[in-house]
Write a protein that holds these residues in place. Structure first.
Motif, PDB file in Angstrom:
ATOM      1  N   ALA A  76      -1.222   6.129  15.483  1.00 53.89           N
ATOM      2  CA  ALA A  76       0.208   6.945  15.342  1.00 53.89           C
ATOM      3  C   ALA A  76       1.347   6.271  15.983  1.00 53.89           C
ATOM      4  CB  ALA A  76      -0.234   8.242  15.895  1.00 53.89           C
ATOM      5  N   THR A  77       0.770   5.567  17.463  1.00 50.36           N
ATOM      6  CA  THR A  77       1.972   5.011  18.182  1.00 50.36           C
ATOM      7  C   THR A  77       2.380   3.811  17.467  1.00 50.36           C
ATOM      8  OG1 THR A  77       0.901   6.139  20.062  1.00 50.36           O
ATOM      9  CG2 THR A  77       2.528   4.216  20.518  1.00 50.36           C
ATOM     10  N   PHE A  78       1.373   2.817  17.043  1.00 42.41           N
ATOM     11  CA  PHE A  78       1.651   1.645  16.426  1.00 42.41           C
ATOM     12  C   PHE A  78       2.450   1.954  15.227  1.00 42.41           C
ATOM     13  CE2 PHE A  78       0.704  -1.278  13.188  1.00 42.41           C
ATOM     14  CZ  PHE A  78       0.886  -2.467  13.509  1.00 42.41           C
ATOM     15  N   LEU A  79       2.343   3.081  14.213  1.00 44.50           N
ATOM     16  CA  LEU A  79       3.063   3.029  13.144  1.00 44.50           C
ATOM     17  C   LEU A  79       4.549   3.702  13.536  1.00 44.50           C
ATOM     18  CD1 LEU A  79       0.468   4.446  10.449  1.00 44.50           C
ATOM     19  CD2 LEU A  79       1.556   2.179  10.661  1.00 44.50           C
ATOM     20  N   CYS A  80       4.481   4.436  14.473  1.00 41.73           N
ATOM     21  CA  CYS A  80       5.808   5.079  15.196  1.00 41.73           C
ATOM     22  C   CYS A  80       6.674   3.654  15.498  1.00 41.73           C
ATOM     23  CB  CYS A  80       5.440   5.798  16.377  1.00 41.73           C
ATOM     24  SG  CYS A  80       6.986   6.313  17.173  1.00 41.73           S
ATOM     25  N   SER A 125      16.980   6.605   6.575  1.00 42.68           N
ATOM     26  CA  SER A 125      16.390   8.280   6.864  1.00 42.68           C
ATOM     27  C   SER A 125      15.022   8.458   6.745  1.00 42.68           C
ATOM     28  CB  SER A 125      17.259   9.219   5.883  1.00 42.68           C
ATOM     29  OG  SER A 125      18.655   8.995   6.112  1.00 42.68           O
ATOM     30  N   CYS A 126      14.501   7.775   5.673  1.00 44.40           N
ATOM     31  CA  CYS A 126      13.006   7.955   5.455  1.00 44.40           C
ATOM     32  C   CYS A 126      12.214   7.188   6.827  1.00 44.40           C
ATOM     33  CB  CYS A 126      12.689   7.250   4.296  1.00 44.40           C
ATOM     34  SG  CYS A 126      12.909   7.924   2.836  1.00 44.40           S
ATOM     35  N   PHE A 127      12.687   6.053   7.284  1.00 46.33           N
ATOM     36  CA  PHE A 127      11.938   5.502   8.375  1.00 46.33           C
ATOM     37  C   PHE A 127      12.236   6.400   9.541  1.00 46.33           C
ATOM     38  CE2 PHE A 127      12.367   1.336   6.204  1.00 46.33           C
ATOM     39  CZ  PHE A 127      10.869   1.224   6.080  1.00 46.33           C
ATOM     40  N   LEU A 128      13.351   6.884   9.856  1.00 44.22           N
ATOM     41  CA  LEU A 128      13.358   7.909  10.964  1.00 44.22           C
ATOM     42  C   LEU A 128      12.534   9.153  10.801  1.00 44.22           C
ATOM     43  CD1 LEU A 128      17.443   7.537  11.470  1.00 44.22           C
ATOM     44  CD2 LEU A 128      15.357   6.769  12.923  1.00 44.22           C
ATOM     45  N   LEU A 129      12.370   9.640   9.542  1.00 44.31           N
ATOM     46  CA  LEU A 129      11.639  10.847   9.487  1.00 44.31           C
ATOM     47  C   LEU A 129      10.201  10.423   9.698  1.00 44.31           C
ATOM     48  CD1 LEU A 129      12.144  13.825   8.755  1.00 44.31           C
ATOM     49  CD2 LEU A 129      11.344  12.950   6.176  1.00 44.31           C
ATOM     50  N   SER A 130       9.821   9.326   9.089  1.00 44.17           N
ATOM     51  CA  SER A 130       8.248   8.774   9.501  1.00 44.17           C
ATOM     52  C   SER A 130       8.176   8.577  11.069  1.00 44.17           C
ATOM     53  CB  SER A 130       8.073   7.331   8.770  1.00 44.17           C
ATOM     54  OG  SER A 130       6.919   6.918   9.207  1.00 44.17           O
ATOM     55  N   PHE A 132       9.623  10.258  13.564  1.00 45.90           N
ATOM     56  CA  PHE A 132       9.450  11.807  13.910  1.00 45.90           C
ATOM     57  C   PHE A 132       8.032  12.333  13.767  1.00 45.90           C
ATOM     58  CE2 PHE A 132       9.671  16.222  12.962  1.00 45.90           C
ATOM     59  CZ  PHE A 132      10.000  16.583  14.084  1.00 45.90           C
ATOM     60  N   PHE A 133       7.614  12.062  12.472  1.00 48.46           N
ATOM     61  CA  PHE A 133       6.196  12.593  12.243  1.00 48.46           C
ATOM     62  C   PHE A 133       5.202  11.895  13.109  1.00 48.46           C
ATOM     63  CE2 PHE A 133       8.019  13.876   7.781  1.00 48.46           C
ATOM     64  CZ  PHE A 133       8.423  15.129   8.356  1.00 48.46           C
ATOM     65  N   PHE A 134       5.147  10.694  13.137  1.00 47.94           N
ATOM     66  CA  PHE A 134       4.262   9.745  13.895  1.00 47.94           C
ATOM     67  C   PHE A 134       4.317  10.334  15.493  1.00 47.94           C
ATOM     68  CE2 PHE A 134       4.075   6.747  10.221  1.00 47.94           C
ATOM     69  CZ  PHE A 134       2.915   6.943   9.974  1.00 47.94           C
ATOM     70  N   VAL A 135       5.602  10.540  15.743  1.00 48.77           N
ATOM     71  CA  VAL A 135       5.509  10.868  17.206  1.00 48.77           C
ATOM     72  C   VAL A 135       4.899  12.448  17.601  1.00 48.77           C
ATOM     73  CG1 VAL A 135       7.381  11.691  19.013  1.00 48.77           C
ATOM     74  CG2 VAL A 135       7.614   9.627  17.831  1.00 48.77           C
ATOM     75  N   GLN A 136       5.166  13.311  16.653  1.00 53.41           N
ATOM     76  CA  GLN A 136       4.591  14.429  16.765  1.00 53.41           C
ATOM     77  C   GLN A 136       3.051  14.396  16.770  1.00 53.41           C
ATOM     78  OE1 GLN A 136       5.915  17.384  17.577  1.00 53.41           O
ATOM     79  NE2 GLN A 136       7.926  16.118  17.737  1.00 53.41           N
ATOM     80  N   SER A 137       2.721  13.363  15.824  1.00 51.60           N
ATOM     81  CA  SER A 137       0.948  13.215  15.550  1.00 51.60           C
ATOM     82  C   SER A 137       0.470  12.934  16.875  1.00 51.60           C
ATOM     83  CB  SER A 137       0.857  12.318  14.422  1.00 51.60           C
ATOM     84  OG  SER A 137      -0.622  12.148  14.252  1.00 51.60           O
ATOM     85  N   ALA A 138       0.957  11.764  17.564  1.00 45.50           N
ATOM     86  CA  ALA A 138       0.641  11.287  18.873  1.00 45.50           C
ATOM     87  C   ALA A 138       0.504  12.492  19.935  1.00 45.50           C
ATOM     88  CB  ALA A 138       1.395  10.350  19.404  1.00 45.50           C
ATOM     89  N   ARG A 139       1.764  13.316  19.869  1.00 44.13           N
ATOM     90  CA  ARG A 139       1.834  14.287  20.699  1.00 44.13           C
ATOM     91  C   ARG A 139       0.654  15.362  20.872  1.00 44.13           C
ATOM     92  NH1 ARG A 139       4.258  19.396  19.644  1.00 44.13           N
ATOM     93  NH2 ARG A 139       4.583  20.581  21.409  1.00 44.13           N
TER      94      ARG A 139
END
Length: 261
Positions: A76-80, A125-130, A132-139
């Motif tokens: 998740a951190t890598f894709l973030c 916008s799509c990359f920024l949304l992605s 955000f989602f990967f940051v929440q996943s890692a969290r």
């Protein structure tokens, strides 16, 4: 001719986005009401069983569980990082005053500077949304790591399940945002590739997201039953040892009598 190109963008691009949006709304409905028909629900069922089993083992045996959680966190951190890097590149490209390479006459579609800017903003916008989602996943995966690695914890299993399932769900949302970004990236080459890509992607995702296998009901022996079986086994071994000792004692007594006779 210019009006026809603009009209094509106004028809095909919203149609492609609508197809993707309707499919994901339908997938969300299935995940909520019929999770057994989706791969997401099938995997979440296995993850719940995994968490329930991990919380039953001793503290010294949770190393494998922490390795699994750490691998998910690293992915998740890598894709973030990838999403953030691409967002930065797109933002820098959008802010530059150079002539866009996507304004060529070879592209059948609206190539006005305003439309090109809209394409960049949508992709950003799509990359920024992605991101955000990967940051929440890692969290959430990090939070699950804390709960699992706490020694002698009495935290309910549901807390760990929620953390792991939410981390997985945010991971899926981040991937979906990247799928939308891929379609918007093809929009730079015209509305026709973007619309065709939307239809092909929905077909592939429907095949990958559908599940026809029944959910497996994971059953594990409880610690009490395990201890009872262990105690019964030890008791049986003790009885066998006593019988062997008694037999040897009897034979030892009979042997001198036979010698005397």
């Amino acid at each position: 001719m210019s009006f026809e190109k603009q009209d094509l963008d106004l028809v095909l691009v919203p149609s492609g986005l609508l197809v993707m949006l309707v499919y994901h709304l339908f997938l969300l409905f299935r995940c909520i009401n019929r999770p057994h028909t989706t791969v997401i629900g099938f995997e979440n069922n296995d993850k719940k069983a995994w968490v329930a089993r991990i919380m039953q083992v001793d503290y010294k045996d949770v190393g494998t569980a922490l390795t699994v959680i750490n691998s998910n966190t690293s992915a998740a951190t890598f894709l973030c990082s990838v999403s953030l890097t691409l967002s930065s590149l797109i933002g820098a490209w959008l802010g530059s005053s150079s002539t866009s390479v996507f304004q060529s006459d070879l592209i059948y579609g609206d190539t006005r500077p305003l439309t090109i800017s809209i394409k960049y903003i949508c992709l950003l916008s799509c990359f920024l949304l992605s991101f955000f989602f990967f940051v929440q996943s890692a969290r959430h995966f990090v939070h699950a790591n804390y709960l699992i690695s706490t020694p002698l914890t009495d935290a309910p299993v549901e807390y760990v399940e929620v953390a792991v399932i939410r981390g997985s769900n945010f991971w899926s949302l981040g991937l979906r945002a990247l799928y939308f970004a891929l379609n918007l990236l093809l929009w730079f080459f015209g509305p026709i590739p973007m619309f065709v890509s939307s239809l092909v992607m929905v077909t592939i995702l429907h095949y990958l997201d559908s599940n026809s296998r029944p959910l497996h009901k994971h059953q594990y022996p409880s610690s009490r039953n395990h201890n009872s079986h262990t105690n019964q086994g030890l008791k049986r071994v003790g009885e066998l040892i006593s019988e062997v000792g008694l037999t040897a004692q009897i034979r030892g007594r009979r042997l001198p009598d036979q010698v005397g006779v």
